[in-house]
Design a protein around this motif. Structure first.
Motif, PDB file in Angstrom:
ATOM      1  N   GLY A  35      37.638  35.107  44.688  1.00 41.69           N
ATOM      2  CA  GLY A  35      36.751  35.187  43.834  1.00 41.69           C
ATOM      3  C   GLY A  35      36.328  34.026  42.722  1.00 41.69           C
ATOM      4  N   LYS A  36      35.722  34.267  41.679  1.00 39.87           N
ATOM      5  CA  LYS A  36      35.626  33.146  40.613  1.00 39.87           C
ATOM      6  C   LYS A  36      36.666  33.198  39.717  1.00 39.87           C
ATOM      7  CE  LYS A  36      30.453  33.611  40.902  1.00 39.87           C
ATOM      8  NZ  LYS A  36      29.515  34.036  40.244  1.00 39.87           N
ATOM      9  N   SER A  37      37.543  34.152  39.583  1.00 40.55           N
ATOM     10  CA  SER A  37      38.756  33.969  38.677  1.00 40.55           C
ATOM     11  C   SER A  37      40.192  33.397  39.277  1.00 40.55           C
ATOM     12  CB  SER A  37      39.214  35.536  38.387  1.00 40.55           C
ATOM     13  OG  SER A  37      38.020  36.497  37.877  1.00 40.55           O
ATOM     14  N   ALA A  38      40.722  32.909  38.300  1.00 43.33           N
ATOM     15  CA  ALA A  38      42.115  32.257  38.897  1.00 43.33           C
ATOM     16  C   ALA A  38      43.073  33.209  39.337  1.00 43.33           C
ATOM     17  CB  ALA A  38      42.498  31.527  37.698  1.00 43.33           C
ATOM     18  N   PHE A  93      47.004  39.902  47.704  1.00 44.65           N
ATOM     19  CA  PHE A  93      45.637  40.587  47.854  1.00 44.65           C
ATOM     20  C   PHE A  93      44.502  39.647  47.432  1.00 44.65           C
ATOM     21  CE2 PHE A  93      48.535  44.038  46.131  1.00 44.65           C
ATOM     22  CZ  PHE A  93      48.465  45.148  47.021  1.00 44.65           C
ATOM     23  N   GLN A  94      43.489  39.739  48.107  1.00 47.06           N
ATOM     24  CA  GLN A  94      42.217  39.071  47.906  1.00 47.06           C
ATOM     25  C   GLN A  94      41.165  40.020  47.296  1.00 47.06           C
ATOM     26  OE1 GLN A  94      40.607  37.237  51.700  1.00 47.06           O
ATOM     27  NE2 GLN A  94      39.220  36.016  50.500  1.00 47.06           N
ATOM     28  N   ARG A  95      40.531  38.944  46.372  1.00 44.97           N
ATOM     29  CA  ARG A  95      39.455  39.725  45.544  1.00 44.97           C
ATOM     30  C   ARG A  95      38.113  39.903  46.517  1.00 44.97           C
ATOM     31  NH1 ARG A  95      41.140  35.866  41.443  1.00 44.97           N
ATOM     32  NH2 ARG A  95      42.482  37.264  39.896  1.00 44.97           N
ATOM     33  N   VAL A  96      37.541  40.897  46.310  1.00 45.41           N
ATOM     34  CA  VAL A  96      36.387  41.292  47.125  1.00 45.41           C
ATOM     35  C   VAL A  96      35.203  41.100  46.354  1.00 45.41           C
ATOM     36  CG1 VAL A  96      35.053  42.869  48.714  1.00 45.41           C
ATOM     37  CG2 VAL A  96      37.583  42.757  48.841  1.00 45.41           C
ATOM     38  N   THR A  97      34.028  40.459  46.542  1.00 45.64           N
ATOM     39  CA  THR A  97      32.671  40.302  45.983  1.00 45.64           C
ATOM     40  C   THR A  97      31.880  41.200  46.775  1.00 45.64           C
ATOM     41  OG1 THR A  97      33.345  37.960  45.499  1.00 45.64           O
ATOM     42  CG2 THR A  97      31.069  38.746  44.991  1.00 45.64           C
TER      43      THR A  97
END
Length: 217
Positions: A35-38, A93-97
Motif C-alpha cells: 500500500g502507500k504506508s511504510a 501480511f500485505q495491505r489490501v487496497t
C-alpha cells in the motif's frame, strides 16, 4: 465475503534477539507491508492466532487486522512455523487496497463427487490434481474458495481450469498464458486399468537383465 479479524500491537524492538524474547513470552513477531504506508513491525498473541490459523480462511481471505485499535485490511503472505513444535515463528501480511486488483491463492472445494457417475462406480478412480488455484480480482470479489461441482463427472472425463465456474469479477491469470496452461483439475480414470498398468510395469522391472540382453541379440 465473510469478515475475519485479528488483533495486534505495534513493536519497535527488532532483530533475532527481540523476536526470540517475544516467542518465549507467547507472542508472534510479524510485519505488515504494501500500500502507500511504510512497512510496520507488529506482534500478535500466539494462542488466538494459532487457533485462527487452523481455519481455511486464514490463508485465503482478507483479514481485518486491528493494530493499536486501528483497522487495516490485509492478506497473509507468509507464515514461518517451527519445524516440530506447535509454534508460529513469524507472519507476513500485505495491505489490501479497495480498488486495486490482487492475486492470491484460494482453495478448491469438490462437491457432489459421491453423486456422480464416476464417484458411484467401484472401478473408477477420481483424482484431484489441484487443491488450490491462483486467482485475480478486486478485494470485494475475493471468494474464500472455488467450488468444483463433480455431479456430472463420468469415466474418462477431465475437468480443466477453463471449465471452473468462477464468481463474478474473478479471473485465473494462468489461462492468459496459453492453452498449455489449461491444466487438469480433476480426472476420472479406470481403476482396473491403472492397476494392470502398474502390474505390467512391475513385471517388466523384474525380468533379469540376462534375459533382456538375450532377447535383444
Amino acid at each position: 465475503m465473510s469478515e475475519h479479524s485479528l488483533k495486534a500491537v505495534s513493536r519497535s524492538d527488532e532483530g533475532k534477539g527481540a523476536s526470540r524474547r517475544l516467542r518465549h513470552a507467547g507472542v508472534i513477531p510479524a510485519i505488515v507491508y504494501g500500500g502507500k504506508s511504510a512497512p510496520k513491525s507488529i506482534q500478535l498473541d500466539h494462542e488466538p492466532t494459532w487457533l485462527a490459523q487452523q481455519n481455511e480462511w486464514f490463508y485465503s481471505s482478507i483479514i481485518d487486522l486491528e493494530i493499536d485499535g486501528k483497522s487495516e485490511k490485509v492478506l497473509l503472505r507468509d507464515m514461518q512455523r517451527h519445524p516440530y513444535k506447535q509454534l508460529i515463528m513469524h507472519l507476513d501480511f500485505q495491505r489490501v487496497t479497495a480498488g486495486q486488483a490482487l492475486r492470491t491463492r484460494v482453495p478448491l472445494h469438490f462437491a457432489n463427487e459421491d453423486k456422480s457417475p464416476a464417484g458411484k462406480a467401484a472401478d473408477v478412480v477420481v483424482t484431484h490434481e489441484l487443491n488450490e488455484i491462483e486467482i485475480s480480482c478486486l478485494p470485494k470479489n475475493l471468494p474464500e474458495f472455488i467450488e468444483v461441482d463433480l455431479s456430472e463427472l463420468k469415466l474418462g472425463e477431465t475437468i480443466h481450469l477453463s471449465e471452473l465456474k468462477l464468481p463474478k469479477g474473478v479471473e485465473i491469470p494462468e489461462l492468459k498464458l496459453g492453452k498449455e496452461h489449461d491444466v487438469a483439475v480433476v480426472v476420472a480414470r479406470a481403476g482396473r486399468v491403472e492397476a494392470e498398468d502398474s502390474a505390467a510395469e512391475e513385471d517388466s522391472a523384474e525380468v533379469p537383465a540376462s534375459k533382456v540382453e538375450k532377447g535383444e541379440e
